[in-house]
Write a protein that holds these residues in place. Sequence first.
Motif, PDB file in Angstrom:
ATOM      1  N   ARG A 567      66.011  51.828  41.762  1.00 32.34           N
ATOM      2  CA  ARG A 567      66.287  51.993  40.291  1.00 32.34           C
ATOM      3  C   ARG A 567      66.201  50.812  39.692  1.00 32.34           C
ATOM      4  O   ARG A 567      66.564  49.838  40.393  1.00 32.34           O
ATOM      5  CB  ARG A 567      67.665  52.595  40.056  1.00 32.34           C
ATOM      6  N   VAL A 568      65.599  50.597  38.337  1.00 37.12           N
ATOM      7  CA  VAL A 568      65.379  49.514  37.808  1.00 37.12           C
ATOM      8  C   VAL A 568      65.808  49.765  36.351  1.00 37.12           C
ATOM      9  O   VAL A 568      65.732  50.559  35.842  1.00 37.12           O
ATOM     10  CB  VAL A 568      64.179  48.860  37.834  1.00 37.12           C
ATOM     11  N   LEU A 569      66.371  48.725  35.600  1.00 41.58           N
ATOM     12  CA  LEU A 569      66.968  48.478  34.385  1.00 41.58           C
ATOM     13  C   LEU A 569      66.373  47.201  33.592  1.00 41.58           C
ATOM     14  O   LEU A 569      66.835  46.327  34.371  1.00 41.58           O
ATOM     15  CB  LEU A 569      68.476  48.838  34.024  1.00 41.58           C
ATOM     16  N   VAL A 570      65.791  47.311  32.535  1.00 43.57           N
ATOM     17  CA  VAL A 570      65.326  46.075  31.890  1.00 43.57           C
ATOM     18  C   VAL A 570      65.721  46.081  30.612  1.00 43.57           C
ATOM     19  O   VAL A 570      66.077  46.877  29.780  1.00 43.57           O
ATOM     20  CB  VAL A 570      63.732  45.963  31.857  1.00 43.57           C
ATOM     21  N   GLY A 571      66.114  44.702  30.119  1.00 42.61           N
ATOM     22  CA  GLY A 571      66.747  44.294  28.959  1.00 42.61           C
ATOM     23  C   GLY A 571      66.524  43.147  28.356  1.00 42.61           C
ATOM     24  O   GLY A 571      65.936  42.079  29.259  1.00 42.61           O
ATOM     25  N   ARG A 572      66.393  42.550  27.032  1.00 44.98           N
ATOM     26  CA  ARG A 572      66.079  41.572  26.464  1.00 44.98           C
ATOM     27  C   ARG A 572      67.403  40.647  26.302  1.00 44.98           C
ATOM     28  O   ARG A 572      68.449  41.387  25.828  1.00 44.98           O
ATOM     29  CB  ARG A 572      65.571  41.744  25.040  1.00 44.98           C
ATOM     30  N   ALA A 573      67.376  39.256  26.661  1.00 39.85           N
ATOM     31  CA  ALA A 573      69.086  38.655  26.742  1.00 39.85           C
ATOM     32  C   ALA A 573      69.509  38.616  25.179  1.00 39.85           C
ATOM     33  O   ALA A 573      70.499  38.534  25.177  1.00 39.85           O
ATOM     34  CB  ALA A 573      68.730  37.256  27.293  1.00 39.85           C
ATOM     35  N   ASP A 574      68.623  38.506  24.231  1.00 42.90           N
ATOM     36  CA  ASP A 574      69.226  38.482  22.947  1.00 42.90           C
ATOM     37  C   ASP A 574      69.525  39.789  22.104  1.00 42.90           C
ATOM     38  O   ASP A 574      69.604  39.516  20.982  1.00 42.90           O
ATOM     39  CB  ASP A 574      68.090  37.548  22.165  1.00 42.90           C
ATOM     40  N   GLU A 575      69.339  40.656  22.768  1.00 44.58           N
ATOM     41  CA  GLU A 575      69.929  41.970  22.488  1.00 44.58           C
ATOM     42  C   GLU A 575      71.117  42.403  22.962  1.00 44.58           C
ATOM     43  O   GLU A 575      71.418  42.264  24.233  1.00 44.58           O
ATOM     44  CB  GLU A 575      68.800  43.067  22.551  1.00 44.58           C
ATOM     45  N   PRO A 576      72.114  43.214  22.201  1.00 37.01           N
ATOM     46  CA  PRO A 576      73.371  43.623  22.906  1.00 37.01           C
ATOM     47  C   PRO A 576      72.895  44.684  24.060  1.00 37.01           C
ATOM     48  O   PRO A 576      72.116  45.337  23.864  1.00 37.01           O
ATOM     49  CB  PRO A 576      74.083  44.075  21.775  1.00 37.01           C
ATOM     50  N   ALA A 577      73.809  44.561  24.882  1.00 34.38           N
ATOM     51  CA  ALA A 577      73.710  45.716  26.059  1.00 34.38           C
ATOM     52  C   ALA A 577      73.997  46.868  25.422  1.00 34.38           C
ATOM     53  O   ALA A 577      74.892  47.190  24.703  1.00 34.38           O
ATOM     54  CB  ALA A 577      74.470  45.237  27.310  1.00 34.38           C
ATOM     55  N   PRO A 578      73.526  48.167  25.850  1.00 34.12           N
ATOM     56  CA  PRO A 578      73.845  49.468  25.386  1.00 34.12           C
ATOM     57  C   PRO A 578      75.178  49.973  25.697  1.00 34.12           C
ATOM     58  O   PRO A 578      75.565  49.247  26.719  1.00 34.12           O
ATOM     59  CB  PRO A 578      72.779  50.375  26.002  1.00 34.12           C
ATOM     60  N   PRO A 579      75.784  50.667  25.107  1.00 35.57           N
ATOM     61  CA  PRO A 579      77.321  50.911  25.200  1.00 35.57           C
ATOM     62  C   PRO A 579      77.127  51.636  26.617  1.00 35.57           C
ATOM     63  O   PRO A 579      76.318  52.846  26.757  1.00 35.57           O
ATOM     64  CB  PRO A 579      77.483  51.865  24.141  1.00 35.57           C
ATOM     65  N   ARG A 580      78.276  51.573  27.251  1.00 34.57           N
ATOM     66  CA  ARG A 580      78.572  52.209  28.753  1.00 34.57           C
ATOM     67  C   ARG A 580      78.845  53.658  28.429  1.00 34.57           C
ATOM     68  O   ARG A 580      79.644  53.845  27.338  1.00 34.57           O
ATOM     69  CB  ARG A 580      79.447  51.514  29.771  1.00 34.57           C
TER      70      ARG A 580
END
Length: 593
Positions: A567-580
């Motif tokens: 499993r993999v999850l990708v995100g941009r560092a300057d954007e807030p993490a999506p809510p859990r």
Amino acid sequence: MCYKPPVVAPRLSIGPSDFAALREPGVLFVDKTDLIRRVLLDKFQTLLFPRPRRFGKSTNLSMLRYFLGQSDKDHSALFQGLSIWRSPEAREHFQRHPVIYLTFKDVKCADWPACLAMIGELLADAYDQHGPALAQAALTDRQRRQIRDVVEGKASAVQRSEALRYLSAFLAKAHGERVVILVDEYDTPLHEAFVRGYYDEASSFFRGLFTGAFKDNEHLFKGVMTGILRIAKESMFSGLNNLGVYSLLKKDFATDFGFTEPEVQDLRDRLGSSRDMEELRSWYNGYDFGGQVIYNPWSLLCALGSDNSPLQPYWVNTASDELIRELLYRFGGGEQGEMESLLRGEGVRKVLLEDTVLRDIYQEPDALWSFLLFTGYLKAQDVEVVLENDRSQTWGTLRVPNREVNSVFGNLFDRWLKQGLGGESARQQMIVVLLTGDLERFQEHLQRLLVESASFHDVSGKRMKMPPEHVYQMFILGLLVSMPRHRVTANREGGHERYDVLISPKEAGQPGAVLELKVKSKAGGATLLPTLAAAKKQLLLQDYAAELRALGAAPIQQIAVAFDGKRVLVGRADEPAPPRKRAPSGPKKGPRK
């Protein structure tokens, strides 16, 4: 009228390792026969020559066998006109000694019982070759039973491990001369045993076989062994103090395996080949044996034998690349991008281990590098022995030797792409979406590769005996290693700490990216979101993008990647993490009654 023998057009003989076949009329031969003289004069009673496959080991042993071995047939015509025939000291031993010859090149068995049975067949053949002499020898009934047990396949494992010692004693008695023992590809069964899981049984047997043949054997005149690796003394040659090991790092015998530049030019001229020497150099030379530049003989002969075909890799296609492929995947980027440096044609400085403990090649980095060196996939230059804390270590600068070997890396990579990603065009699409910041599609590419690529099915790192973070980093680097407008580096200083992967432009104004890779811990729960948030935080806190800003990269992508198995999850560092996501709340249960 005087008879004139017909003129035979010069030709190459590619494939046979039998010396007599290479001395047929018209066959072009590169004279390596002075090896015989130097073996006879060498201070060591037994000599071991580790060299990569297809570098003339079997042919040289065949040459020794024809020259030294007693025979009813006169072999002098095979050697007339060659350098050895001008050596009176060597000719004193011409066809003088009984020779025991064994080749283990085909002993590749699935389990130890099958391996032992095949070795038994080889030993029986060795006894049969000397059947007439043994039949006439004055031997005891017990000795004849020993011979009969080996020949009929009834010998125990212990009897088989003593078979060479017994045979040398019987032959010395029959001929009144000490014997020569020649063993070709001695380590092939050990490589197979290591891969198949019966290494302990095989190494124990061969330790007994070779100790009996070469250690304190009063009936031995000379022993010569060839193989790819020198198996460490404690594993194979314990107590064998009469063994001289002449690896490709040694100056002695450096030009006896493979072709030198003058030999290649002479062979090309005699054949009348139109091949360009510069092209031949770039494809097939570059090996460094004891400070001498050496050509790969197999590939060189194949190239000269097909003048009208484009040059191509020949040697690398003569054996399975399974073990090499697995070892390369275990490397990943190495320390501070060492594998990446090799692929760019640069060198890496490493400790070179001439003694190989096969178990260590999956665990010790130095053993891995040395394995690739001695199997012919790297070359060593600027070799020196350094004394540190009363310990001597051999250091060398490792490089990829030539275009042929460089194609190994490219072919492995292309195969992986084809199987997992769908080909080069799909890889280019993935790079575009990465550099443009389309992280949703980048994540899709990574996810598909993790699921479909068999090369990385062990993402836990347990089989490879490395941290999972290293496995994933290796995975990413393999995708990005060839980008003509960018440099891809790993594990180097960036900002305040070492970044995982950096894609930096070669020209200002081009996009760049830095990737932080994190693996979910066992206690991290079911979701990857906390792991992704930690990767984003580290990217910003350590300012890994500082180097990209200094280079004038634009735009700059700071990308966090979180892994959990496939499993993999990708995100941009300057954007807030999506809510859990929270589990839906239900009615509260009352106290148990």
